[in-house]
Design a protein around this motif. Sequence first.
Motif, PDB file in Angstrom:
ATOM      1  N   ILE A  17       0.780  -1.098  -0.077  1.00 37.74           N
ATOM      2  CA  ILE A  17       0.099   0.031   0.070  1.00 37.74           C
ATOM      3  C   ILE A  17       0.976   1.297  -0.119  1.00 37.74           C
ATOM      4  CG2 ILE A  17      -1.923   1.270   1.517  1.00 37.74           C
ATOM      5  CD1 ILE A  17      -2.527  -1.517   2.593  1.00 37.74           C
ATOM      6  N   SER A  18       0.641   2.239  -0.691  1.00 30.38           N
ATOM      7  CA  SER A  18       1.161   3.460  -0.692  1.00 30.38           C
ATOM      8  C   SER A  18       0.196   4.464  -0.491  1.00 30.38           C
ATOM      9  CB  SER A  18       1.766   3.964  -2.243  1.00 30.38           C
ATOM     10  OG  SER A  18       3.057   2.767  -2.362  1.00 30.38           O
ATOM     11  N   SER A  19       0.194   5.098   0.431  1.00 30.80           N
ATOM     12  CA  SER A  19      -0.615   6.271   0.667  1.00 30.80           C
ATOM     13  C   SER A  19       0.096   7.525   1.145  1.00 30.80           C
ATOM     14  CB  SER A  19      -1.613   5.724   1.629  1.00 30.80           C
ATOM     15  OG  SER A  19      -0.908   5.894   3.179  1.00 30.80           O
ATOM     16  N   GLN A  20      -0.810   8.737   1.242  1.00 28.08           N
ATOM     17  CA  GLN A  20      -0.017   9.813   2.074  1.00 28.08           C
ATOM     18  C   GLN A  20       0.583   9.526   3.386  1.00 28.08           C
ATOM     19  OE1 GLN A  20      -3.293  12.603   2.212  1.00 28.08           O
ATOM     20  NE2 GLN A  20      -2.857  13.314   0.153  1.00 28.08           N
ATOM     21  N   ARG A  21       0.280   8.664   4.139  1.00 30.94           N
ATOM     22  CA  ARG A  21       0.887   8.243   5.297  1.00 30.94           C
ATOM     23  C   ARG A  21       2.173   7.197   5.113  1.00 30.94           C
ATOM     24  NH1 ARG A  21      -2.882   5.626   8.904  1.00 30.94           N
ATOM     25  NH2 ARG A  21      -1.013   5.692  10.351  1.00 30.94           N
ATOM     26  N   GLY A  22       2.454   6.889   4.021  1.00 34.53           N
ATOM     27  CA  GLY A  22       3.612   6.473   3.758  1.00 34.53           C
ATOM     28  C   GLY A  22       3.564   4.836   2.957  1.00 34.53           C
ATOM     29  N   GLN A  23       4.525   4.130   2.909  1.00 33.57           N
ATOM     30  CA  GLN A  23       4.349   2.788   2.221  1.00 33.57           C
ATOM     31  C   GLN A  23       4.313   1.609   3.379  1.00 33.57           C
ATOM     32  OE1 GLN A  23       7.695   2.507  -0.236  1.00 33.57           O
ATOM     33  NE2 GLN A  23       6.924   3.590  -2.084  1.00 33.57           N
ATOM     34  N   PHE A  24       3.380   0.645   3.096  1.00 33.15           N
ATOM     35  CA  PHE A  24       2.906  -0.253   3.957  1.00 33.15           C
ATOM     36  C   PHE A  24       2.834  -1.659   3.470  1.00 33.15           C
ATOM     37  CE2 PHE A  24       1.139   3.521   5.520  1.00 33.15           C
ATOM     38  CZ  PHE A  24       1.497   3.424   6.807  1.00 33.15           C
ATOM     39  N   TYR A  33       3.966 -19.184  17.257  1.00 31.80           N
ATOM     40  CA  TYR A  33       3.596 -18.167  18.454  1.00 31.80           C
ATOM     41  C   TYR A  33       2.056 -17.911  18.153  1.00 31.80           C
ATOM     42  CZ  TYR A  33       3.338 -13.816  21.021  1.00 31.80           C
ATOM     43  OH  TYR A  33       2.973 -13.024  22.055  1.00 31.80           O
ATOM     44  N   ALA A  34       1.534 -17.534  16.825  1.00 33.36           N
ATOM     45  CA  ALA A  34       0.299 -17.033  16.722  1.00 33.36           C
ATOM     46  C   ALA A  34       0.014 -17.055  15.263  1.00 33.36           C
ATOM     47  CB  ALA A  34       0.196 -15.542  17.030  1.00 33.36           C
ATOM     48  N   THR A  35      -1.300 -16.901  15.065  1.00 30.66           N
ATOM     49  CA  THR A  35      -2.137 -16.678  13.827  1.00 30.66           C
ATOM     50  C   THR A  35      -2.746 -15.502  13.585  1.00 30.66           C
ATOM     51  OG1 THR A  35      -2.376 -19.109  13.280  1.00 30.66           O
ATOM     52  CG2 THR A  35      -3.527 -17.648  12.302  1.00 30.66           C
ATOM     53  N   VAL A  36      -2.220 -14.720  12.636  1.00 27.91           N
ATOM     54  CA  VAL A  36      -2.573 -12.928  12.561  1.00 27.91           C
ATOM     55  C   VAL A  36      -3.327 -13.151  11.083  1.00 27.91           C
ATOM     56  CG1 VAL A  36      -1.859 -10.999  12.786  1.00 27.91           C
ATOM     57  CG2 VAL A  36      -0.773 -12.473  14.193  1.00 27.91           C
ATOM     58  N   SER A  37      -4.509 -12.679  11.318  1.00 25.82           N
ATOM     59  CA  SER A  37      -5.207 -12.447   9.780  1.00 25.82           C
ATOM     60  C   SER A  37      -4.738 -11.300   9.107  1.00 25.82           C
ATOM     61  CB  SER A  37      -6.554 -12.320   9.899  1.00 25.82           C
ATOM     62  OG  SER A  37      -7.226 -11.299  10.880  1.00 25.82           O
ATOM     63  N   GLN A  38      -4.409 -10.257   9.825  1.00 28.30           N
ATOM     64  CA  GLN A  38      -3.765  -8.844   9.199  1.00 28.30           C
ATOM     65  C   GLN A  38      -2.795  -8.264  10.100  1.00 28.30           C
ATOM     66  OE1 GLN A  38      -6.783  -5.907   8.255  1.00 28.30           O
ATOM     67  NE2 GLN A  38      -5.892  -5.564   6.337  1.00 28.30           N
ATOM     68  N   ALA A  39      -1.570  -8.381   9.700  1.00 23.31           N
ATOM     69  CA  ALA A  39      -0.429  -7.621  10.263  1.00 23.31           C
ATOM     70  C   ALA A  39      -0.143  -6.373   9.237  1.00 23.31           C
ATOM     71  CB  ALA A  39       0.641  -8.402  10.423  1.00 23.31           C
ATOM     72  N   ARG A  40       0.553  -5.274   9.716  1.00 30.22           N
ATOM     73  CA  ARG A  40       1.138  -4.256   8.808  1.00 30.22           C
ATOM     74  C   ARG A  40       2.463  -3.765   9.126  1.00 30.22           C
ATOM     75  NH1 ARG A  40      -2.135   1.543   7.926  1.00 30.22           N
ATOM     76  NH2 ARG A  40      -3.133   0.108   6.063  1.00 30.22           N
ATOM     77  N   ALA A  41       3.309  -3.746   8.243  1.00 33.34           N
ATOM     78  CA  ALA A  41       4.532  -3.556   8.539  1.00 33.34           C
ATOM     79  C   ALA A  41       4.951  -2.128   7.676  1.00 33.34           C
ATOM     80  CB  ALA A  41       5.286  -4.562   7.941  1.00 33.34           C
ATOM     81  N   PHE A  42       5.653  -1.399   8.292  1.00 36.29           N
ATOM     82  CA  PHE A  42       6.155  -0.048   7.472  1.00 36.29           C
ATOM     83  C   PHE A  42       7.043  -0.506   6.424  1.00 36.29           C
ATOM     84  CE2 PHE A  42       4.905   1.416  11.696  1.00 36.29           C
ATOM     85  CZ  PHE A  42       3.999   2.969  11.410  1.00 36.29           C
TER      86      PHE A  42
END
Length: 163
Positions: A17-24, A33-42
């Motif tokens: 994702i590229s937005s005004q807040r940056g790239q993610f 450890y875990a199952t995560v449906s949606q993680a977000r990294a910079f």
Amino acid sequence: MHLQPLLLTAVSNVSHISSQRGQFTEFGFSSSYATVSQARAFGHLCPKANTEITLAMPGQDRWRHIYGWLDHSSKKVLVPYFWERSVALLFISALSFVFIPFFLGGAWSMRQSSWLYPFAFSFGALLVGFVWVLVVRDFLVAQAARKALTALATSLRASNNAA
């Protein structure tokens, strides 16, 4: 700064994702450890299955704010958040050197008005100071993530060399 080691057993739904807040990078994953449906990294990162990584986050299980990670196989540290915040700090520094003289000049030209002069000067100084505090705070968080991951990478390299 919380460091979370993970062995990614599966990765799904990777999107950049590229937005005004940056790239993610948004992605889902499964690990021991875990199952995560949606993680977000910079930044635009490429998570892959069967990869051992360590994530830098503001706290445990804060999967929406991943500052960066260390890939254990290559010992490569990826902290795009640090570089984004460094550029922001340089930009705000340059702008403040431009705007501070404008605030001082405007305040000086209003010195005949007894109540407007201190107000204009104070407003300008507070505005520049507020922006500086926000940018420096983000930069220090990014620097802490980078330092923590780099120290971990160095210790992993040292333990591999000793073995």
